[in-house]
Design a protein around this motif. Structure first.
Motif, PDB file in Angstrom:
ATOM      1  N   ALA A  99       0.813  -1.256   0.113  1.00  0.00           N
ATOM      2  CA  ALA A  99      -0.084   0.113   0.041  1.00  0.00           C
ATOM      3  C   ALA A  99       0.960   1.272  -0.060  1.00  0.00           C
ATOM      4  O   ALA A  99       0.529   2.391  -0.762  1.00  0.00           O
ATOM      5  CB  ALA A  99      -0.902  -0.048   1.003  1.00  0.00           C
ATOM      6  N   ASP A 100       1.826   1.249   0.664  1.00  0.00           N
ATOM      7  CA  ASP A 100       2.881   2.313   0.879  1.00  0.00           C
ATOM      8  C   ASP A 100       3.459   2.458  -0.454  1.00  0.00           C
ATOM      9  O   ASP A 100       3.617   3.860  -1.155  1.00  0.00           O
ATOM     10  CB  ASP A 100       4.078   2.096   1.630  1.00  0.00           C
ATOM     11  CG  ASP A 100       3.428   2.024   3.458  1.00  0.00           C
ATOM     12  OD1 ASP A 100       2.464   2.615   3.480  1.00  0.00           O
ATOM     13  OD2 ASP A 100       4.188   1.446   4.051  1.00  0.00           O
ATOM     14  N   ILE A 101       3.720   1.548  -1.263  1.00  0.00           N
ATOM     15  CA  ILE A 101       4.473   1.533  -2.432  1.00  0.00           C
ATOM     16  C   ILE A 101       3.497   2.169  -3.410  1.00  0.00           C
ATOM     17  O   ILE A 101       3.883   3.210  -4.357  1.00  0.00           O
ATOM     18  CB  ILE A 101       5.104   0.200  -2.958  1.00  0.00           C
ATOM     19  CG1 ILE A 101       6.181  -0.260  -2.039  1.00  0.00           C
ATOM     20  CG2 ILE A 101       5.532   0.180  -4.449  1.00  0.00           C
ATOM     21  CD1 ILE A 101       6.752  -1.469  -2.090  1.00  0.00           C
ATOM     22  N   LYS A 102       2.373   1.719  -3.562  1.00  0.00           N
ATOM     23  CA  LYS A 102       1.288   2.093  -4.413  1.00  0.00           C
ATOM     24  C   LYS A 102       0.778   3.494  -4.253  1.00  0.00           C
ATOM     25  O   LYS A 102       0.438   4.219  -5.006  1.00  0.00           O
ATOM     26  CB  LYS A 102       0.116   1.072  -4.580  1.00  0.00           C
ATOM     27  CG  LYS A 102       0.311  -0.118  -4.983  1.00  0.00           C
ATOM     28  CD  LYS A 102      -1.162  -0.901  -4.983  1.00  0.00           C
ATOM     29  CE  LYS A 102      -0.972  -2.446  -5.742  1.00  0.00           C
ATOM     30  NZ  LYS A 102      -1.917  -3.023  -5.763  1.00  0.00           N
ATOM     31  N   ALA A 103       0.915   4.172  -3.250  1.00  0.00           N
ATOM     32  CA  ALA A 103       0.940   5.437  -2.667  1.00  0.00           C
ATOM     33  C   ALA A 103       1.876   6.294  -3.112  1.00  0.00           C
ATOM     34  O   ALA A 103       1.698   7.512  -3.164  1.00  0.00           O
ATOM     35  CB  ALA A 103       0.094   5.562  -1.212  1.00  0.00           C
TER      36      ALA A 103
END
Length: 141
Positions: A99-103
Motif C-alpha cells: 500500500a505504501d509503494i502504491k501510494a
C-alpha cells in the motif's frame, strides 16, 4: 550492481528463516516461472535485492545479497530450472507495505505494482533508493 525483489510467503520462507541461514545464504529455489528464472540468470554476485513478504503481510522487510550466481535448482530434476543463492544483509527499520509503494507516485511503474504475481523481479536504481528511504535504511547497505 543491479537490484531485484524476491517474494516469499512468510509461512513458507520468512525473513527470519533467511537471517538464520547466515552468511552462507540459501538457494532461492522452487521458482517455476520462466521470466523469474531468466531474471535470476542475469544476476551477479553482489547484486542486492529486497526481501518481500507476500500474502497477508505484503511488505518489503529486508535487504538481501546474491551470494552465488545461477545454478541448477536442487529441488527439481533436469536443467530447465535455475536459482541463485541469497544471504540476508539487513532488515528495514520499518517495513514498506505494498500500500505504501502504491501510494508513492515515484513507484507507479515498479514491477511490484505492474506485475505483482512475479516472484523475482527487477528494481530500478531509482526505485531502490526510494524504497530504502521509505524503509529507513541506507541504500548502500
Amino acid at each position: 550492481m543491479r537490484y531485484w525483489l524476491f517474494k516469499s510467503e512468510p509461512s513458507v520462507w520468512s525473513w527470519d528463516d533467511q537471517v538464520a541461514r547466515g552468511d552462507a545464504g540459501e538457494e532461492w529455489d522452487g521458482v517455476r516461472n520462466y521470466q523469474a528464472r531468466n531474471f535470476m540468470r542475469e544476476m551477479a554476485v553482489g547484486d542486492r535485492g529486497f526481501f518481500y513478504h507476500s500474502q497477508a503481510a505484503r511488505a518489503v522487510v529486508g535487504v538481501v545479497e546474491v551470494c552465488a550466481t545461477a545454478h541448477p535448482d536442487s529441488t527439481t530434476e533436469g536443467d530447465r530450472w535455475d536459482c541463485v543463492d541469497i544471504r540476508a544483509v539487513a532488515p528495514l527499520s520499518r517495513p514498506v507495505t505494498l500500500a505504501d509503494i502504491k501510494a508513492e507516485p515515484a513507484l507507479a511503474e515498479m514491477a511490484l505494482v505492474k506485475n505483482s504475481r512475479l516472484s523475482v523481479q527487477p528494481v530500478t536504481p531509482e526505485e531502490w533508493q526510494r524504497v530504502c528511504a521509505m524503509g529507513g535504511i541506507d541504500p548502500d547497505t
